[in-house]
Enzyme design. Structure first.
Site, PDB file in Angstrom:
ATOM      1  N   GLU A 111     -10.015   3.687   6.249  1.00  0.00           N
ATOM      2  CA  GLU A 111      -9.158   3.903   7.411  1.00  0.00           C
ATOM      3  C   GLU A 111      -9.897   4.534   8.593  1.00  0.00           C
ATOM      4  O   GLU A 111      -9.663   4.172   9.744  1.00  0.00           O
ATOM      5  CB  GLU A 111      -7.944   4.749   7.031  1.00  0.00           C
ATOM      6  CG  GLU A 111      -6.990   4.062   6.066  1.00  0.00           C
ATOM      7  CD  GLU A 111      -6.437   2.741   6.588  1.00  0.00           C
ATOM      8  OE1 GLU A 111      -6.583   2.441   7.793  1.00  0.00           O
ATOM      9  OE2 GLU A 111      -5.872   1.988   5.777  1.00  0.00           O
ATOM     10  N   HIS A 132     -11.113  -4.013   8.467  1.00  0.00           N
ATOM     11  CA  HIS A 132     -10.795  -3.774   7.058  1.00  0.00           C
ATOM     12  C   HIS A 132     -11.271  -4.899   6.149  1.00  0.00           C
ATOM     13  O   HIS A 132     -11.424  -4.689   4.941  1.00  0.00           O
ATOM     14  CB  HIS A 132      -9.288  -3.622   6.880  1.00  0.00           C
ATOM     15  CG  HIS A 132      -8.772  -2.229   7.058  1.00  0.00           C
ATOM     16  ND1 HIS A 132      -9.342  -1.140   6.442  1.00  0.00           N
ATOM     17  CD2 HIS A 132      -7.703  -1.753   7.753  1.00  0.00           C
ATOM     18  CE1 HIS A 132      -8.648  -0.051   6.761  1.00  0.00           C
ATOM     19  NE2 HIS A 132      -7.662  -0.394   7.556  1.00  0.00           N
ATOM     20  N   HIS A 163      -8.625  -3.388  14.260  1.00  0.00           N
ATOM     21  CA  HIS A 163      -8.587  -2.411  13.163  1.00  0.00           C
ATOM     22  C   HIS A 163      -8.420  -3.154  11.831  1.00  0.00           C
ATOM     23  O   HIS A 163      -9.170  -2.914  10.872  1.00  0.00           O
ATOM     24  CB  HIS A 163      -7.419  -1.453  13.416  1.00  0.00           C
ATOM     25  CG  HIS A 163      -7.140  -0.476  12.318  1.00  0.00           C
ATOM     26  ND1 HIS A 163      -7.205   0.884  12.494  1.00  0.00           N
ATOM     27  CD2 HIS A 163      -6.761  -0.646  11.028  1.00  0.00           C
ATOM     28  CE1 HIS A 163      -6.898   1.503  11.371  1.00  0.00           C
ATOM     29  NE2 HIS A 163      -6.607   0.587  10.465  1.00  0.00           N
ATOM     30  N   GLU A 164      -7.430  -4.050  11.767  1.00  0.00           N
ATOM     31  CA  GLU A 164      -7.189  -4.768  10.510  1.00  0.00           C
ATOM     32  C   GLU A 164      -8.337  -5.711  10.187  1.00  0.00           C
ATOM     33  O   GLU A 164      -8.697  -5.877   9.012  1.00  0.00           O
ATOM     34  CB  GLU A 164      -5.870  -5.540  10.592  1.00  0.00           C
ATOM     35  CG  GLU A 164      -4.651  -4.691  10.904  1.00  0.00           C
ATOM     36  CD  GLU A 164      -4.489  -3.491   9.997  1.00  0.00           C
ATOM     37  OE1 GLU A 164      -4.800  -3.593   8.789  1.00  0.00           O
ATOM     38  OE2 GLU A 164      -4.066  -2.429  10.488  1.00  0.00           O
ATOM     39  N   ALA A 182       0.399  -2.305  10.725  1.00  0.00           N
ATOM     40  CA  ALA A 182      -0.122  -3.553  10.175  1.00  0.00           C
ATOM     41  C   ALA A 182      -0.750  -3.258   8.815  1.00  0.00           C
ATOM     42  O   ALA A 182      -0.914  -2.104   8.428  1.00  0.00           O
ATOM     43  CB  ALA A 182      -1.155  -4.170  11.121  1.00  0.00           C
ATOM     44  N   MET A 183      -1.116  -4.330   8.100  1.00  0.00           N
ATOM     45  CA  MET A 183      -1.745  -4.196   6.777  1.00  0.00           C
ATOM     46  C   MET A 183      -2.795  -5.269   6.598  1.00  0.00           C
ATOM     47  O   MET A 183      -2.570  -6.446   6.874  1.00  0.00           O
ATOM     48  CB  MET A 183      -0.673  -4.312   5.679  1.00  0.00           C
ATOM     49  CG  MET A 183      -1.206  -4.081   4.285  1.00  0.00           C
ATOM     50  SD  MET A 183      -1.803  -2.386   4.060  1.00  0.00           S
ATOM     51  CE  MET A 183      -3.054  -2.655   2.804  1.00  0.00           C
ATOM     52  N   GLU A 184      -3.939  -4.834   6.068  1.00  0.00           N
ATOM     53  CA  GLU A 184      -5.155  -5.636   6.056  1.00  0.00           C
ATOM     54  C   GLU A 184      -5.273  -6.593   4.883  1.00  0.00           C
ATOM     55  O   GLU A 184      -6.362  -6.803   4.340  1.00  0.00           O
ATOM     56  CB  GLU A 184      -6.374  -4.711   6.065  1.00  0.00           C
ATOM     57  CG  GLU A 184      -6.597  -3.882   4.787  1.00  0.00           C
ATOM     58  CD  GLU A 184      -5.963  -2.507   4.797  1.00  0.00           C
ATOM     59  OE1 GLU A 184      -6.363  -1.649   3.991  1.00  0.00           O
ATOM     60  OE2 GLU A 184      -5.053  -2.292   5.618  1.00  0.00           O
ATOM     61  N   ASN A 185      -4.198  -7.225   4.439  1.00  0.00           N
ATOM     62  CA  ASN A 185      -4.292  -8.163   3.333  1.00  0.00           C
ATOM     63  C   ASN A 185      -5.318  -9.245   3.672  1.00  0.00           C
ATOM     64  O   ASN A 185      -5.187  -9.913   4.705  1.00  0.00           O
ATOM     65  CB  ASN A 185      -2.933  -8.820   3.088  1.00  0.00           C
ATOM     66  CG  ASN A 185      -1.798  -7.819   3.116  1.00  0.00           C
ATOM     67  OD1 ASN A 185      -1.770  -6.863   2.355  1.00  0.00           O
ATOM     68  ND2 ASN A 185      -0.851  -8.036   4.021  1.00  0.00           N
ATOM     69  N   GLU A 212       0.819  -1.209   0.000  1.00  0.00           N
ATOM     70  CA  GLU A 212       0.000   0.000   0.000  1.00  0.00           C
ATOM     71  C   GLU A 212       0.858   1.267   0.000  1.00  0.00           C
ATOM     72  O   GLU A 212       1.814   1.361   0.782  1.00  0.00           O
ATOM     73  CB  GLU A 212      -0.921   0.010   1.225  1.00  0.00           C
ATOM     74  CG  GLU A 212      -1.983   1.087   1.153  1.00  0.00           C
ATOM     75  CD  GLU A 212      -2.983   0.994   2.301  1.00  0.00           C
ATOM     76  OE1 GLU A 212      -4.193   1.201   2.057  1.00  0.00           O
ATOM     77  OE2 GLU A 212      -2.566   0.694   3.434  1.00  0.00           O
TER      78      GLU A 212
END
Length: 856
Positions: free
Chosen positions: A329, A310, A306-307, A273-276, A134
């Site tokens: 977000e 998403h 949070h993730e 973190a990242m919501e993959n 991202e």
């Protein structure tokens, strides 16, 4: 070709022309291990894209950032890579109605946390890979159409070194030496993911009976480096995960759509973190090697939730373009806290949100780069910089105000309709507003215009008039806005009245929920009430505003802030006082005095740790320079007193120990830290574990007490990736001109350091209290800015531009030098100018606050 900075107009044009039916991506990652003479080290990436074109014969392009391309084929026709590939894009001419593009490329492993990041563990030599994209770095790993509204199903297959495990978004299996993964649902390129290596992997499962009687089964997994396995508390991670899945299924009424749910804690990660979908990635610092407070566990739970939010807000339904980044977000940020309170053991998470998260929003919203929550994102560089306190924390704060405005039931029903109506699609602001209008019966247009489409933060101040009997005759809430952003907004607030009781506690005895609109709102419901000692105009933290106080309330807080019984009300008052300090309305030394007087009575550990951080900033940035030595001594004395009196082995003791180390400067204080490290001195109940050892070593290094030999010995004791980061930070913090020169060269003149070690070096280089040592670099900073921006990846460039700004040279001359650079570089990249403008604004704010403190 225009280059790698894709514009909104280009994306809009391409989306109107193309529709993507699917991707097949084959990666060969066997080159990740072993010796390599190649620079950069590369891996083979073969991508097949099936797509349609609305105008046969038209021209478009695919995205790819790679050192070289071996072959390109379009509809069976071989294209010359030297002619069609320019380093960032592949030209596609004479497109058919239905197309197949095959790209065979050599892509580069990354050391910056962008694309396919490769990490070698210094502890055991093992290699770990993960991807991070991202907003637009999947094109560093495979050829694609890199924009969020060209969704498609993906099939990945990966060849990896023997003994490795590979994960991707879909479930995978090893077949004939190749990891093959199930096809995904239609998703955007930036949330595809691959994680590969000898990770320590733990499994669990989640089951839920759905409304139709069927059972939803979700395989759960969690992973980290083998070196972190002894500290990996997967049970707690799975507990929060299951609580979150229960909570979101109950509230969203849309079953989790992406099959499995893996969570990977990875090294040298740039983000939280990242919501993959199906494979969420986190920074491995969320695995705690030493003792931490409950605030750290709460923060991790918040990020997990949070993730997870998403998966619906962002992955299932995705914004058309980065203008509406907030659609995912802001919601995820709100849902992280909403879920923490509603589903986990962290029932006071809204207090943390009010105190910590909103502080980020208030700062961002007063910068010259502030923007509406729905932003104007012209290109990818704009997008990269808009993962900020506005998009996240202000957006979440405004959603909390929205819940107060339309009601929680209407809000959640709107979310449910939004998911069902737009599943696997892309949306804009209007799509959300329309469902909220349906469910609430309110016209959302005016609310959105005031809250989402204008920038700036309002201030709310109570005005109290008393009658002859000492009761309230009239209580008015005054609303103000800065000249730069004069919008006055409708605020749904609770106004609380507090009095000192016989027990000495400051308690609320009356409150009213009301709509504040315009510059002046009278609250007739409070007429006749007993005179308050404190008026809190945003009690319960329903709206997003800066709280101000009348003189009586401020006087009460000076003497009785610690007597406020309610933790949230207390946190709101601390936040308001901090905003006043930043705004130059309260002298920094007075804020420090309040911390010294009342922080020891704070029961919320997260608030206490935030107060420590604010007190440090007040001393370093906002206090008059001539008072800093005195202020530092006072803070060190106060911290040591609280450390010695705190409950042995308790969280407060640990927090005060860390704070004492951060402010220790005197000979006796540094000697105590050294003795605590050596074990010749102890504090009952305080365990000096490895992480706390590094916290003690940094000030010792910064004051010349711990030299290179001592730090090398500590690294030998903690020869891990975490230990290396700590050692690099401490080395760069040493008080030597030669050390600063070396740190500067390592960061500015070389790209050999990884992203994590760049951050550590910058942190040590900019250690407070070393103004004379870093003074020579102020002029050099402005001289190298454009070169750094041009030559380095945007992530590393952002670190350098922010980390090396001469903030410690807090003099008008530095402000003038910054203004001169901005005036002389009007045509510099807008994203670079934004970062410099923000740093300039922080410096100007610091100088104003120092003037206030000088006049105290």
């Amino acid at each position: 070709m225009p280059g790698e900075n894709l514009s909104r107009d280009e994306a809009r044009e391409r989306a109107a022309l193309l529709s993507v039916d699917g991707y097949d991506v084959a990666l060969d990652l066997r080159s990740a291990v072993g010796e390599s003479d190649d620079e950069p080290r590369t891996f083979r990436s073969v991508t097949t894209i099936r797509f349609r074109c609305a105008e046969p014969g038209a021209t478009s392009f695919a995205d790819l950032i790679a050192p070289s391309v071996t072959a390109v084929s379009l509809n069976g026709r071989d294209l010359d890579p030297g002619e069609v590939f320019d380093g960032t894009r592949i030209a596609l001419e004479d497109l058919a109605a239905d197309n197949e593009l095959i790209v065979d490329a050599q892509c580069a492993y990354s050391r910056t946390g962008e694309g396919m990041h490769r990490f070698v563990d210094p502890e055991d030599g093992e290699v770990y890979l993960y991807t991070q994209y991202e907003p637009a770095d999947s094109r560093r790993v495979f050829a694609n159409f890199e924009q969020p509204d060209l969704k498609a199903p993906f099939r990945f297959e990966v060849r990896a070194p023997e003994g490795w495990t590979v994960w991707s978004n879909g479930a995978g299996e090893l077949v004939d030496g190749v990891w093959r993964f199930a096809e995904t649902k239609p998703i955007s390129t930036y949330i595809t993911c691959v994680v590969a290596g000898p990770y320590h992997y733990v499994t669990d499962s989640y089951e839920r009976v759905l409304a139709d009687g069927s059972t939803l089964e979700i395989p759960l997994g969690a992973m980290c480096r083998k070196g972190l396995a002894p500290y990996f508390d997967a049970d707690d991670i799975f507990l929060v995960t299951k609580q979150g899945l229960d909570f979101f299924h109950e509230n969203f009424d849309y079953p989790y759509p992406f099959g499995k749910y893996d969570q990977a804690f990875v090294p040298e990660y740039n983000l939280g973190a990242m919501e993959n979908p199906g494979l969420v990635t986190f920074r491995e610092e969320y695995i705690f090697r030493g003792k931490v407070t409950q605030a750290s566990y709460e923060a991790r739970a918040n990020v997990i939730l949070h993730e997870m939010a998403h998966m619906w807000f962002g992955d299932l339904v995705t914004m058309v373009w980065w203008d509406d980044l907030w659609l995912k977000e802001s919601f995820a940020d709100f849902m992280g806290t909403f879920g923490n309170v509603g589903a986990t053991r962290f029932k006071d998470a809204w207090t943390t949100f009010a105190n910590r998260r909103k502080a980020w929003a208030y700062r961002a919203d007063q910068l010259p780069s502030t923007h509406p929550i729905t932003a104007d994102i012209r290109d990818l560089q704009d997008a990269k910089l808009n993962f900020d306190g506005i998009t996240y924390a202000k957006g979440a704060s405004v959603l909390k105000q929205l819940v107060a405005y339309v009601g929680q039931d209407a809000f959640l029903e709107g979310a449910r309709r939004y998911f069902k109506r737009h599943a696997y699609g892309n949306t804009r602001l209007g799509d959300l507003l329309s469902v909220l209008a349906e469910t609430s019966g309110r016209d959302m247009t005016a609310w959105a215009a005031a809250w989402l489409q204008t920038a700036g933060v309002n201030s709310l101040t109570p005005q109290v008039l008393l009658d002859d009997e000492g009761r309230i005759d009239e209580l008015t809430v005054l609303q103000e806005a800065p000249e730069s952003h004069p919008e006055l907004r409708p605020h749904r607030v609770r106004v609380g009245l507090y009095r000192l009781g016989g027990s000495g506690a400051l308690e609320r005895y009356r409150s009213v929920e009301a709509d504040v609109e315009g510059p002046r709102t009278v609250l007739p419901e409070l007429a006749g009430a007993e005179a308050p000692d404190l008026v809190l105009v945003n009690d319960d933290d329903l709206t997003y505003c800066k709280i101000r106080f009348d003189e009586t309330s401020l006087a009460t807080l000076r003497d009785h802030l610690g007597d406020l019984a309610d933790p949230l009300a207390r946190a709101l008052c601390w936040s308001a006082l901090w905003n006043m300090t930043r705004d130059g309305l309260l002298p920094a030394r007075e804020f420090v005095a309040l911390v010294l007087r009342f922080a020891g009575r704070e029961s919320d550990i997260g608030v206490l740790q935030m107060l420590h951080a604010w007190a440090g900033t007040a001393l370093e940035r906002y206090a008059a320079p001539e008072w800093r030595t005195t202020g530092g001594e006072l803070l060190a004395q106060g911290a040591l007193k609280e450390l010695r009196s705190a409950e042995p082995g308790g969280e407060a003791q640990l927090a005060w120990a860390r704070f004492f180390a951060s402010v220790a400067t005197g000979t006796a204080d540094l000697a105590l830290l050294k003795d605590l490290l050596d074990g010749t001195e102890t504090v009952e109940g305080l365990t000096v574990d490895q992480e706390l050892r590094w916290a003690f070593l940094e000030p010792l290094a910064a004051h010349g007490v711990a030299d290179e030999e001592v730090l090398a010995a500590e690294l030998a004791r903690d020869d891990t990736a975490s230990g290396k980061r700590h050692q690099v930070r401490c080395l760069a913090a040493r008080p030597s001109a030669a050390v600063k020169a070396q740190a500067w060269a390592q960061v500015v003149e070389s790209d050999a350091l990884s992203n994590a070690l760049v951050e550590a070096t910058l942190s040590g280089f900019g250690r407070p209290g070393q103004q004379e040592l870093t003074a020579p670099y102020a002029e050099k900073y402005f001289a190298v800015l454009e070169r750094v921006w041009r030559e380095r990846s945007i992530q590393i460039a952002m670190h350098i531009v922010n980390g090396l700004f001469p903030a410690q040279q807090d003099r008008p001359e530095t402000l003038a030098a910054t203004d001169a650079w901005l005036a002389e570089h009007a045509d510099a990249a807008p994203a670079l100018r934004r970062l410099v403008l923000e740093a300039r604004d922080d410096l100007a704010r610091a100088l104003r606050a120092q003037e206030c403190d000088t006049n105290a």
